[in-house]
Each structure stands twice: as C-alpha cells, then as structure tokens.
Design a protein around this motif. Structure first.
Motif, PDB file in Angstrom:
ATOM      1  N   UNK A 258      76.792  60.066  10.420  1.00 26.07           N
ATOM      2  CA  UNK A 258      78.166  60.112  10.929  1.00 26.07           C
ATOM      3  C   UNK A 258      79.102  59.405   9.969  1.00 26.07           C
ATOM      4  N   UNK A 259      80.206  60.064   9.672  1.00 32.02           N
ATOM      5  CA  UNK A 259      81.274  59.431   8.911  1.00 32.02           C
ATOM      6  C   UNK A 259      82.542  59.479   9.745  1.00 32.02           C
ATOM      7  N   UNK A 260      83.120  58.302   9.985  1.00 30.52           N
ATOM      8  CA  UNK A 260      84.377  58.214  10.720  1.00 30.52           C
ATOM      9  C   UNK A 260      85.461  57.836   9.719  1.00 30.52           C
ATOM     10  N   UNK A 261      86.413  58.728   9.538  1.00 25.76           N
ATOM     11  CA  UNK A 261      87.454  58.505   8.528  1.00 25.76           C
ATOM     12  C   UNK A 261      88.654  57.778   9.135  1.00 25.76           C
TER      13      UNK A 261
ATOM     14  N   UNK B 247      80.368  54.401  11.245  1.00 23.24           N
ATOM     15  CA  UNK B 247      79.754  55.253  10.214  1.00 23.24           C
ATOM     16  C   UNK B 247      78.356  54.743   9.884  1.00 23.24           C
ATOM     17  N   UNK B 248      77.373  55.599  10.069  1.00 27.37           N
ATOM     18  CA  UNK B 248      75.959  55.246   9.882  1.00 27.37           C
ATOM     19  C   UNK B 248      75.127  56.482  10.195  1.00 27.37           C
ATOM     20  N   UNK B 249      73.822  56.345  10.055  1.00 25.88           N
ATOM     21  CA  UNK B 249      72.904  57.397  10.496  1.00 25.88           C
ATOM     22  C   UNK B 249      72.338  57.001  11.849  1.00 25.88           C
ATOM     23  N   UNK B 250      72.364  57.935  12.775  1.00 20.64           N
ATOM     24  CA  UNK B 250      71.883  57.699  14.130  1.00 20.64           C
ATOM     25  C   UNK B 250      70.590  58.481  14.344  1.00 20.64           C
ATOM     26  N   UNK B 251      69.567  57.774  14.788  1.00 25.78           N
ATOM     27  CA  UNK B 251      68.254  58.382  14.989  1.00 25.78           C
ATOM     28  C   UNK B 251      67.830  58.241  16.443  1.00 25.78           C
ATOM     29  N   UNK B 252      67.173  59.269  16.947  1.00 27.68           N
ATOM     30  CA  UNK B 252      66.553  59.161  18.262  1.00 27.68           C
ATOM     31  C   UNK B 252      65.042  59.228  18.079  1.00 27.68           C
ATOM     32  N   UNK B 253      64.321  58.654  19.032  1.00 29.10           N
ATOM     33  CA  UNK B 253      62.869  58.613  18.922  1.00 29.10           C
ATOM     34  C   UNK B 253      62.243  58.575  20.306  1.00 29.10           C
TER      35      UNK B 253
ATOM     36  N   UNK C 288      70.490  52.982  15.170  1.00 27.17           N
ATOM     37  CA  UNK C 288      71.494  53.138  14.120  1.00 27.17           C
ATOM     38  C   UNK C 288      70.895  52.585  12.837  1.00 27.17           C
ATOM     39  N   UNK C 289      71.131  53.284  11.718  1.00 22.00           N
ATOM     40  CA  UNK C 289      70.676  52.792  10.425  1.00 22.00           C
ATOM     41  C   UNK C 289      71.832  52.856   9.432  1.00 22.00           C
ATOM     42  N   UNK C 290      72.202  51.709   8.898  1.00 28.81           N
ATOM     43  CA  UNK C 290      73.205  51.648   7.844  1.00 28.81           C
ATOM     44  C   UNK C 290      72.519  51.840   6.498  1.00 28.81           C
ATOM     45  N   UNK C 291      73.231  52.351   5.503  1.00 25.78           N
ATOM     46  CA  UNK C 291      72.611  52.640   4.203  1.00 25.78           C
ATOM     47  C   UNK C 291      71.877  51.432   3.633  1.00 25.78           C
TER      48      UNK C 291
END
Lengths: 113, 113
Positions: free
Chosen positions: B109-112, B85-91, B37-40
């Motif tokens: 991902x944005x969760x409202x 809410x964050x960007x999810x990366x796989x590797x 997970x990567x937050x801005x």
C-alpha cells in the motif's frame, strides 16, 4: 518487554561457511517459530517448537539446516555449509501458546556470496 | 492444502481515503486469521488477530472482518495516512490447530500525501 530479539541483524558469508542465527523469544512464550522470506517464495515456515521441543520441521529445506532450542529463552538456526541460494531474511517469532498471536523479531538478513 | 491469496498485489491511494485490503483462503476450517504489517527492510508487526468464532476485530482505524463460509477476510483502513504505507500480509494456521502460519503474498500500500 523487549520483544523477540534476533542476532545478528545482518550476516554476509562465503559459500561453504557455517552460519548460526540466534533468537530470544518473548519471556513466557511457549512456542517459537523460524521463518524464511524471499522475493520468490514469500514467507515460509521452516520449523517450530513448543515447550522447547521441535514439533514440525517439514519446512527445513535440506539437511544443511538444523535448529535447536536448548531452553525456553534461546534458539539457534544453523546452516552448514551455506550456499548462495540460502540468501534471504530469516525471522524468528514467538507466541504465548501454539495457535495464538505470533510476534516477530526484526529478522536476520543473510547474504551468501 | 491451504492457500492464501491477497489481491491486489499493490495499491496506491490519496491520503484520507478509506480502503479495503482483501485476503482469501481455500480451506475454511481455520482456527484464526492474523493480519500483519511489514515496513521495508523490517520485521512483521501484528495488527489484528481474529478468531474463527468472531466476525470482526477492531483496533483504532483498522477493522478486520472474517467470513469463513466464503473463505474471505478484509482489512478496512479508515482515513488513510502516509504513515500507513507498508506491505500488509494475512496468514492462517494450517493445519488449523497448529502454529504453522500460511501467508499470502501481501498487498503493498502506498498512501500519497
């Protein structure tokens, strides 16, 4: 544990200057990785070390980039001379052994003007 | 050559929904697969690492599955929250017996509420 520590967190420099980024891996971890993240290319591995020895530096973009790991608790990534296209976020990561879960530092945001 | 793809690039859901993020890879001879997970403006946080011999790995509301034969992994998030809410990366490491991670471009991902 404090996690992977990187310094500085932000670096702004002029084109042609030397830039040195620093990383302290998690204590006891034998593998250390340097990544670069840009909007265009995403996350790319630059170089990684195992037991302080460079294993694969095929991701280092040019001879202007160099990395060292003089001991198990410290590594540097140097860019000399820096260019505007080097602007990116540089991450350091470590893992207990190669192939295991990698833990990332907070990154260094480099801006070359 | 290993290529990792994540679709969709962005996802917006209302709070409380269960959701699935997808990751595909071209070379099925993987050693493991890691979700981050990567937050801005922040570094990467390791969420789950699933070994090639495993089919699933769970941590709290997160569940990662792996199907090597089809070259796919999914990250299931139950009862999503705005804090997810964050960007999810796989590797995946490539070559498979190294620590050289190849990353997907991520799903934001944005969760409202």
């Amino acid at each position: 544990d404090a996690g992977v520590i990187q310094s500085p967190r932000h670096e702004v420099t002029e084109m042609g200057q030397e830039v040195t980024l620093r990383c302290k891996p998690i204590s006891g971890h034998n593998s250390l990785f340097w990544y670069r993240q840009t909007m265009m290319r995403g996350l790319e591995l630059l170089i990684y070390f195992n037991n302080n020895v460079p294993i694969d530096d095929s991701g280092m973009p040019e001879d202007r980039f160099s990395a060292k790991m003089p001991n198990a608790s410290f590594s540097t990534l140097k860019i000399q001379p820096s260019e505007p296209r080097d602007s990116a976020v540089y991450f350091c990561a470590s893992s207990l052994v190669m192939g295991h879960e990698q833990y990332f530092g907070p990154g260094t945001r480099l801006t070359v003007t | 050559k290993q290529e990792v793809t994540q679709i969709p690039a962005a996802l917006s859901v209302p709070e409380g929904e269960n959701l699935v993020l997808n990751c595909s890879f071209t070379d099925s001879a993987i050693y493991n697969l890691q979700w981050f997970r990567q937050d801005p403006g922040k570094g990467l946080t390791s969420l789950l690492l699933i070994q090639s011999s495993q089919r699933e790995q769970t941590s709290g509301r997160l569940n990662a599955s792996l199907d090597k034969s089809s070259g796919r992994s999914t990250l299931y998030i139950a009862a999503s929250q705005p804090g997810d809410s964050a960007t999810y990366l796989c590797a995946v490491p490539f070559p498979s017996n190294t620590g050289k991670l190849i990353f997907g471009q991520g799903t934001t991902l944005q969760v409202k509420p």
